[in-house]
Each structure stands twice: as C-alpha cells, then as structure tokens.
Design a protein around this motif. Structure first.
Motif, PDB file in Angstrom:
ATOM      1  N   TYR A 158       0.807  -1.201  -0.061  1.00 36.44           N
ATOM      2  CA  TYR A 158       0.145  -0.215   0.085  1.00 36.44           C
ATOM      3  C   TYR A 158       0.949   1.295   0.065  1.00 36.44           C
ATOM      4  O   TYR A 158       1.982   1.105   0.243  1.00 36.44           O
ATOM      5  CB  TYR A 158      -0.884   0.089   1.102  1.00 36.44           C
ATOM      6  CG  TYR A 158      -0.383  -0.159   2.408  1.00 36.44           C
ATOM      7  CD1 TYR A 158       0.020   0.909   3.246  1.00 36.44           C
ATOM      8  CD2 TYR A 158      -0.137  -1.541   3.024  1.00 36.44           C
ATOM      9  CE1 TYR A 158       0.455   0.673   4.652  1.00 36.44           C
ATOM     10  CE2 TYR A 158       0.303  -1.721   4.203  1.00 36.44           C
ATOM     11  CZ  TYR A 158       0.718  -0.453   5.011  1.00 36.44           C
ATOM     12  OH  TYR A 158       1.272  -0.859   6.479  1.00 36.44           O
ATOM     13  N   HIS A 159       0.287   2.330  -0.393  1.00 35.13           N
ATOM     14  CA  HIS A 159       0.936   3.431  -0.527  1.00 35.13           C
ATOM     15  C   HIS A 159       1.513   4.078   0.846  1.00 35.13           C
ATOM     16  O   HIS A 159       1.159   4.034   1.944  1.00 35.13           O
ATOM     17  CB  HIS A 159       0.064   4.769  -0.882  1.00 35.13           C
ATOM     18  CG  HIS A 159      -0.421   4.362  -2.241  1.00 35.13           C
ATOM     19  ND1 HIS A 159      -0.015   4.720  -3.580  1.00 35.13           N
ATOM     20  CD2 HIS A 159      -1.674   3.937  -2.531  1.00 35.13           C
ATOM     21  CE1 HIS A 159      -0.750   4.269  -4.559  1.00 35.13           C
ATOM     22  NE2 HIS A 159      -1.725   3.957  -3.861  1.00 35.13           N
ATOM     23  N   ARG A 160       2.979   4.476   0.793  1.00 34.74           N
ATOM     24  CA  ARG A 160       3.708   5.013   1.963  1.00 34.74           C
ATOM     25  C   ARG A 160       3.045   6.478   2.388  1.00 34.74           C
ATOM     26  O   ARG A 160       3.013   6.717   3.522  1.00 34.74           O
ATOM     27  CB  ARG A 160       5.287   5.067   1.413  1.00 34.74           C
ATOM     28  CG  ARG A 160       6.032   5.579   2.952  1.00 34.74           C
ATOM     29  CD  ARG A 160       7.379   5.530   2.529  1.00 34.74           C
ATOM     30  NE  ARG A 160       7.787   4.400   2.215  1.00 34.74           N
ATOM     31  CZ  ARG A 160       8.270   3.350   2.939  1.00 34.74           C
ATOM     32  NH1 ARG A 160       8.142   3.587   4.055  1.00 34.74           N
ATOM     33  NH2 ARG A 160       8.627   2.137   2.280  1.00 34.74           N
ATOM     34  N   ASN A 161       2.869   7.221   1.484  1.00 37.01           N
ATOM     35  CA  ASN A 161       2.297   8.676   1.657  1.00 37.01           C
ATOM     36  C   ASN A 161       0.991   8.908   1.721  1.00 37.01           C
ATOM     37  O   ASN A 161       0.330  10.148   1.546  1.00 37.01           O
ATOM     38  CB  ASN A 161       3.314   9.581   0.731  1.00 37.01           C
ATOM     39  CG  ASN A 161       4.620   9.483   0.835  1.00 37.01           C
ATOM     40  OD1 ASN A 161       5.075   9.342   2.036  1.00 37.01           O
ATOM     41  ND2 ASN A 161       5.325   9.078  -0.291  1.00 37.01           N
ATOM     42  N   ARG A 162       0.228   7.760   1.549  1.00 32.86           N
ATOM     43  CA  ARG A 162      -1.410   8.102   1.476  1.00 32.86           C
ATOM     44  C   ARG A 162      -2.023   7.667   2.799  1.00 32.86           C
ATOM     45  O   ARG A 162      -1.389   6.733   3.530  1.00 32.86           O
ATOM     46  CB  ARG A 162      -2.029   7.322   0.368  1.00 32.86           C
ATOM     47  CG  ARG A 162      -1.746   7.923  -1.139  1.00 32.86           C
ATOM     48  CD  ARG A 162      -2.384   7.052  -1.996  1.00 32.86           C
ATOM     49  NE  ARG A 162      -3.963   7.330  -1.768  1.00 32.86           N
ATOM     50  CZ  ARG A 162      -4.945   6.682  -2.620  1.00 32.86           C
ATOM     51  NH1 ARG A 162      -4.528   5.998  -3.461  1.00 32.86           N
ATOM     52  NH2 ARG A 162      -6.301   6.701  -2.381  1.00 32.86           N
ATOM     53  N   TYR A 163      -3.065   8.520   3.126  1.00 34.29           N
ATOM     54  CA  TYR A 163      -3.839   8.100   4.347  1.00 34.29           C
ATOM     55  C   TYR A 163      -4.378   6.776   4.428  1.00 34.29           C
ATOM     56  O   TYR A 163      -5.075   6.631   3.213  1.00 34.29           O
ATOM     57  CB  TYR A 163      -4.783   8.983   4.446  1.00 34.29           C
ATOM     58  CG  TYR A 163      -5.844   8.900   5.569  1.00 34.29           C
ATOM     59  CD1 TYR A 163      -5.389   9.000   7.101  1.00 34.29           C
ATOM     60  CD2 TYR A 163      -7.212   8.530   5.264  1.00 34.29           C
ATOM     61  CE1 TYR A 163      -6.414   8.685   7.819  1.00 34.29           C
ATOM     62  CE2 TYR A 163      -7.867   8.209   6.299  1.00 34.29           C
ATOM     63  CZ  TYR A 163      -7.853   8.334   7.737  1.00 34.29           C
ATOM     64  OH  TYR A 163      -8.545   8.154   8.785  1.00 34.29           O
ATOM     65  N   LEU A 164      -4.248   5.987   5.163  1.00 35.74           N
ATOM     66  CA  LEU A 164      -4.884   4.671   5.247  1.00 35.74           C
ATOM     67  C   LEU A 164      -6.290   4.714   5.760  1.00 35.74           C
ATOM     68  O   LEU A 164      -6.531   4.814   7.105  1.00 35.74           O
ATOM     69  CB  LEU A 164      -4.062   3.677   5.884  1.00 35.74           C
ATOM     70  CG  LEU A 164      -4.057   2.134   5.732  1.00 35.74           C
ATOM     71  CD1 LEU A 164      -3.762   1.946   4.232  1.00 35.74           C
ATOM     72  CD2 LEU A 164      -3.452   1.504   6.364  1.00 35.74           C
ATOM     73  N   ALA A 165      -7.175   4.494   5.110  1.00 33.63           N
ATOM     74  CA  ALA A 165      -8.572   4.739   5.525  1.00 33.63           C
ATOM     75  C   ALA A 165      -9.185   3.706   6.466  1.00 33.63           C
ATOM     76  O   ALA A 165      -8.651   2.568   6.316  1.00 33.63           O
ATOM     77  CB  ALA A 165      -9.611   4.820   4.132  1.00 33.63           C
ATOM     78  N   PRO A 166     -10.024   3.786   7.351  1.00 36.34           N
ATOM     79  CA  PRO A 166     -10.298   2.877   8.372  1.00 36.34           C
ATOM     80  C   PRO A 166     -10.648   1.399   7.549  1.00 36.34           C
ATOM     81  O   PRO A 166     -10.496   0.560   8.110  1.00 36.34           O
ATOM     82  CB  PRO A 166     -11.499   3.530   8.845  1.00 36.34           C
ATOM     83  CG  PRO A 166     -11.504   4.955   8.735  1.00 36.34           C
ATOM     84  CD  PRO A 166     -10.799   5.271   7.590  1.00 36.34           C
TER      85      PRO A 166
END
Length: 335
Positions: free
Chosen positions: A274-282
């Motif tokens: 998954y993306h390192r710099n993206r917010y991980l949605a619930p």
C-alpha cells in the motif's frame, strides 16, 4: 474552482477511455457528460481530449492536468475518510489487486466473510499476475508474492509462500517422476510468463546442494495467467511450479501431487502493498488486519501439505550443480 464534479468526470473519462462510460458511472446522460467536459475545457482554456467517434485520447495538456487532478481528488477523498475515522466508520469502496489464482480460489471467499462483518464496504477487485502500478491504477491494497522495488510502497509481510513442483497423478502414472532437477529434461514443463520475461529458470535446493534447470521455451507450454498454468497442470500436460496457496485444494483432493518433494523451490513470501504517503482509510486498515489474521490461520493449515526437507548429508559440503537438458524434449501438448 467550484466544478469538482466536472473534474471527477474528466478523471473517470481518462481512466475508462470513454466519456459516455464515465457519464454512466457518475449518473449522467451522454449529452450532460459532453456539456460538462466542454464547460471544463472552456474554463481551463485548453483542450483536454482529442475526440473521434471511436477514440478518446488525452492531449498533452490533458495528461498534465490529469496528474494534478488525480492527486487533488485523492487528497479530498482521504480528507473525507479522515473525518469519518473519528466516527469509526468502516464503509466505502476498497480497490484491491491480487494474483489471478489466489484471488479466485481464496481471496474472494475471505472478502465475502469481511463483507458479512462490514456490509457497508464495497470492493473493486483486479485480478492480474503483473505488478500493479498502485498510483496509476488507484489501488488501495495489493496482495503480491515477493517484495516490490518501488520504495514509495509499504510491504507488510502476511505469510510464507512455499512453492512446489507439481503434476497431475495421471501425468506421473504415464511418464514417471523426476528425482532431481537434472531429470526434468525428460519431462514436459509449463512456465509462467511476466512482463519481464518467462520464469523458466527453476532453482532448487536440497540441504546444502543447489541445482538450476532452465526450461527450454521452444518446447514448453507458457502463459502469463497463473490460472491457465494451473489448469494445464490439472489436465496432465506437464509439470509446473506453483505457490502452495494456489494449489492447496488440488493437493488435498488428489487432483495434483508434489513431485521431487525433497527439493525446495525458493520462497517469495506473501505481502500486502500500500502507499507510503497516503492516508490509510479505516476500511483499508481494518481489511488489512482481517487479512493478516486469515493468512496466519491458513498458513498454519497449509504447512502440513509441504514435505519437510531431508536431513543434511554428513561429510563434505555438497557442490552446487547446474542442470541442463540432456536430451531433446518432447513437444508439450497444446491446450
């Protein structure tokens, strides 16, 4: 700019390659979609697409605007998800990518279980054996064997991934069974292809000994789809190297059997990317924790299917060998 809907329409049209398809996805008629795109181009004073009756192609200005638009929309979506997190909301769409065999045979069952727990979650599932570009394809989570070279991605290890050389029992009954990699020259082999080339260099180890067999591509069955390789193996067309995750049910049911069980093929552990710099949605974070639990349980069950390596031989350390074909191979059967 107050025409956020127009921007979303533009991004969807670029992604789908069709303005009418983008309009349908957003609940717009073809006429309304065309009018909104024209309004956006007029405001930007730039043409975003070269349009014909058959094709929708981005202009240079369109490509430049698309990159910025995608980042802006993702930031807005992440901001909305961040606000919802305070409400512990596990809902919305998760875009997930997995290999074809694993996705069909196991992951889809697990996603059904997850939706039973969280009915407000929806999935957009992409099944492909290629390494997905998570940014361009807007993937939230990818399940892959091995680790990526892309440093912008986080790779979370989920489970070991023993790979085994297997064949259908009817193939073994008719042609016999190899005892070591050098024997493979006398057998039909089925290989998986990839964008980087065919994976026809099979490396095996047994205790302190290693051997490599290079499958001749001119006489091998070859496919870029793991499911096709599995089906050809089930049909008795030859031997293939498969992940234990893909063939576990076949081994349990006796449709396939492991050959050369005392030789091990190199592992490529299963990872979630998954993306390192993206917010991980619930919804993504909860799904990731759910899959981690499922993988741990399944890995324990699968360990019983993989034969243990033989004990290390006494005496001097074995010397590595390179196995090459010793005689002409039969032409592999075609599908």
């Amino acid at each position: 700019m107050d025409n956020l809907g127009d921007v979303r329409l533009f991004v969807e049209a670029a992604r789908l390659g069709s303005l009418s398809a983008a309009g349908r996805k957003l609940g717009l008629t073809p006429a309304a979609a065309s009018a909104r795109l024209a309004r956006l181009e007029a405001e930007l004073r730039a043409r975003l697409f070269d349009r014909t009756t058959r094709q929708l192609r981005l202009t240079d200005e369109g490509r430049s605007y698309l990159t910025c638009s995608e980042h802006a929309l993702r930031s807005l979506d992440d901001a909305k998800a961040a606000l919802q997190e305070g409400q512990n909301a596990v809902r919305g769409k998760v875009r997930i990518s997995a290999t074809s065999d694993f996705g069909r045979n196991l992951l889809m069952k697990w996603l059904d279980e997850f939706r039973a727990r969280y009915p407000e979650v929806r999935f957009a599932l992409t099944l492909t054996d290629s390494i997905s570009n998570l940014v361009q394809e807007d993937i939230d989570l990818a399940i892959r064997f091995g680790t990526p070279a892309d440093s912008s991605l986080i790779a979370r290890r989920l489970a070991p991934n023993p790979r085994v050389l297997c064949a259908a029992p009817q193939y073994v009954a008719q042609h016999g069974e190899p005892r070591e990699p050098a024997d493979l020259a006398r057998f039909d082999c089925i290989v998986i292809g990839s964008p980087a080339g065919s994976v026809n260099e099979w490396r095996f180890t047994r205790d302190n000994e290693s051997q490599t067999y290079v499958v001749p591509l001119e006489s091998a069955l070859e496919s870029s789809d793991g499911e096709a390789v599995r089906q050809w193996t089930l049909c008795g067309y030859g031997l293939s190297v498969k992940s234990i995750w893909d063939v576990a049910d076949d081994l349990r049911a006796g449709r396939l059997q492991i050959v050369m069980p005392d030789w091990r093929y190199a592992e490529q552990p299963v990872h979630a990317l998954y993306h390192r710099n993206r917010y991980l949605a619930p919804r993504v974070r909860v799904l990731l924790d759910f899959l981690t639990e499922r993988f741990a349980q399944a890995a324990q069950e699968l360990s019983a299917l993989v034969p243990c390596a033989t004990d290390a031989p006494s005496g001097p350390k074995a010397v590595a060998k390179h196995a090459t074909p010793r005689s002409p191979r039969r032409k592999a059967a075609s599908a």
